[in-house]
Write an enzyme that holds these catalytic residues in place. Structure first.
Site, PDB file in Angstrom:
ATOM      1  N   SER A  73      66.386 111.016 105.221  1.00 46.12           N
ATOM      2  CA  SER A  73      65.534 111.173 104.044  1.00 46.12           C
ATOM      3  C   SER A  73      66.075 112.182 103.027  1.00 46.12           C
ATOM      4  CB  SER A  73      64.100 111.533 104.456  1.00 46.12           C
ATOM      5  OG  SER A  73      63.538 110.466 105.208  1.00 46.12           O
TER       6      SER A  73
ATOM      7  N   GLY B  40      70.949 107.306 103.380  1.00 40.93           N
ATOM      8  CA  GLY B  40      70.573 105.916 103.542  1.00 40.93           C
ATOM      9  C   GLY B  40      69.956 105.358 102.274  1.00 40.93           C
TER      10      GLY B  40
ATOM     11  N   GLU C  74      71.430 113.765 112.507  1.00 37.96           N
ATOM     12  CA  GLU C  74      70.379 112.939 111.910  1.00 37.96           C
ATOM     13  C   GLU C  74      69.175 112.910 112.848  1.00 37.96           C
ATOM     14  OE1 GLU C  74      71.876 109.993 108.827  1.00 37.96           O
ATOM     15  OE2 GLU C  74      72.097 109.025 110.748  1.00 37.96           O
TER      16      GLU C  74
ATOM     17  N   ASN D  94      75.332 105.436 103.264  1.00 34.07           N
ATOM     18  CA  ASN D  94      75.201 104.422 104.322  1.00 34.07           C
ATOM     19  C   ASN D  94      74.228 103.347 103.837  1.00 34.07           C
ATOM     20  OD1 ASN D  94      74.808 102.930 106.627  1.00 34.07           O
ATOM     21  ND2 ASN D  94      73.599 104.496 107.695  1.00 34.07           N
ATOM     22  N   TRP D  95      74.785 102.226 103.414  1.00 28.04           N
ATOM     23  CA  TRP D  95      73.946 101.159 102.838  1.00 28.04           C
ATOM     24  C   TRP D  95      73.205 100.355 103.901  1.00 28.04           C
ATOM     25  CZ3 TRP D  95      77.330  98.552  98.440  1.00 28.04           C
ATOM     26  CH2 TRP D  95      77.477  99.472  97.387  1.00 28.04           C
ATOM     27  N   LYS D  96      73.522 100.585 105.172  1.00 27.79           N
ATOM     28  CA  LYS D  96      72.925  99.782 106.258  1.00 27.79           C
ATOM     29  C   LYS D  96      73.107  98.292 105.927  1.00 27.79           C
ATOM     30  CE  LYS D  96      69.927 103.654 107.078  1.00 27.79           C
ATOM     31  NZ  LYS D  96      68.787 104.200 107.773  1.00 27.79           N
TER      32      LYS D  96
ATOM     33  N   GLY E 151      64.769 107.284 107.423  1.00 25.69           N
ATOM     34  CA  GLY E 151      64.002 106.200 106.820  1.00 25.69           C
ATOM     35  C   GLY E 151      62.501 106.444 106.790  1.00 25.69           C
TER      36      GLY E 151
ATOM     37  N   GLU F 230      70.273 103.813 114.731  1.00 24.04           N
ATOM     38  CA  GLU F 230      69.877 102.390 114.751  1.00 24.04           C
ATOM     39  C   GLU F 230      70.749 101.599 115.722  1.00 24.04           C
ATOM     40  OE1 GLU F 230      70.067 101.957 110.501  1.00 24.04           O
ATOM     41  OE2 GLU F 230      68.307 103.247 110.320  1.00 24.04           O
TER      42      GLU F 230
ATOM     43  N   HIS G  16      75.208 105.650 115.106  1.00 23.72           N
ATOM     44  CA  HIS G  16      73.989 105.790 114.301  1.00 23.72           C
ATOM     45  C   HIS G  16      72.769 105.511 115.184  1.00 23.72           C
ATOM     46  CE1 HIS G  16      70.932 105.109 111.284  1.00 23.72           C
ATOM     47  NE2 HIS G  16      71.700 105.770 110.441  1.00 23.72           N
TER      48      HIS G  16
HETATM   49  P1  PGA Z   1      67.710 107.578 105.143  1.00 25.58           P
HETATM   50  O1  PGA Z   1      68.789 107.105 106.218  1.00 25.58           O
HETATM   51  O2  PGA Z   1      68.419 108.455 104.146  1.00 25.58           O
HETATM   52  O3  PGA Z   1      67.183 106.313 104.540  1.00 25.58           O
HETATM   53  O4  PGA Z   1      66.668 108.348 105.895  1.00 25.58           O
HETATM   54  C1  PGA Z   1      69.795 107.976 106.680  1.00 25.58           C
HETATM   55  C2  PGA Z   1      70.658 107.271 107.689  1.00 25.58           C
HETATM   56  O5  PGA Z   1      70.140 106.440 108.429  1.00 25.58           O
HETATM   57  O6  PGA Z   1      71.866 107.509 107.777  1.00 25.58           O
END
Ligand code: PGA
Length: 272
Positions: free
Chosen positions: A223, A244, A178, A25-27, A184, A111, A109
């Protein structure tokens, strides 16, 4: 066995249920150069027991899909509308993702839940829209640290799952657990904590349909890095990861994919 039974793309999907799966997931990061580098570095290491899906920002999906053709790597939307079309500036539909050759879309997600105030009902509608368009939703659920500390983990996950279970197509979904406190932050859940949540999710789904729950792909996200992926993916109810920041470094994505491959059932069978 093919696991997406949506009629119009059943023949296209070659991702087996409960293979290991890595979703990058590149966001809102990445570039065309990263699309090229990622496909170049990963296309020759794809193994039968482990699948790789890249979810770049929407403007890169078309190019990534083109580059990934015949590589065994799949592309995926980071979100989708709950409708298939309409006067909704800035949104795109599951039908459009399917037309681009995407087989998957992330929905719900944390976010999106946080910054766009998406709730369980909307997320379930998005998941169903994906299924209706023949693509597989990767439905994200997870608790905040306050909820976990208040002993609310099972209540929160239960509510998030109930919304999905109310759709007719839930058996076609992938679920990504998650924990919000791990996304993050660098604070990864230990394999035992992650496994406990995954086991709870599988048992919760099993109350509605035990066979479907057993077949359901459950990913861990938050993470995941090259040095903790193997221990997480080796857990019995963890079928892979939603990655991520570590997926933006091609070398670490390669190592995470290798962890999935090493812990896959295919690898286990080869060592018997
Ligand atoms: P992260 O993000 O690996 O940077 O913690 C995971 C995600 O948001 O899917």
């Amino acid at each position: 066995m093919l696991w997406n039974t949506a009629p119009h793309n059943r023949q296209k999907l070659a991702i087996a249920r409960r293979n290991k799966l890595v979703v990058a997931n590149w966001k809102m990061y990445g570039s065309l150069a990263l699309c090229r580098e990622t496909i170049n570095q990963l296309n020759h290491i794809i193994q039968p027991g482990a699948d790789l899906i890249i979810s770049p920002p929407a403007p890169y999906l078309s190019e990534l899909g083109r580059l990934a053709q015949k590589t065994g790597i799949h592309c995926c939307g980071q979100d989708v509308a709950a409708q298939q079309n309409g006067a909704r500036t800035g949104e795109w539909s599951a039908t459009m993702l399917a037309e681009l050759g995407c087989h998957h879309a992330i929905v719900g997600h944390s976010e999106r839940r946080q910054h766009h105030r998406e709730d369980n009902v909307l997320i379930a509608a998005k998941a169903q829209a994906c299924i209706d368009a023949g693509i597989t939703p990767i439905v994200c659920i997870g608790e905040t640290l306050d909820e976990r500390n208040a002993g609310q983990l099972e209540r929160v996950l239960g509510q998030q799952l109930d919304a999905l279970l109310a759709t007719s197509g839930w058996r076609e979904a992938i679920i990504a657990y998650e924990p919000v406190w791990a996304i993050g932050t660098g604070k990864v859940a230990t394999p035992a904590i992650a496994q406990a949540a995954h086991q709870f999710i599988r048992e919760y789904l099993a109350k509605t349909d035990a066979d479907a729950a057993e077949e359901m792909m459950l990913l861990y996200g938050g993470s995941v890095k090259a040095d903790n992926a193997t221990a997480l993916f080796a857990m019995p109810d963890i079928d892979g990861g939603l990655i991520g920041s570590a997926s933006l470094e091609v070398h670490s994505l390669v190592r995470i994919y290798q962890a999935a491959s090493l812990t896959s059932r295919a690898a286990a069978q080869m060592t018997l």
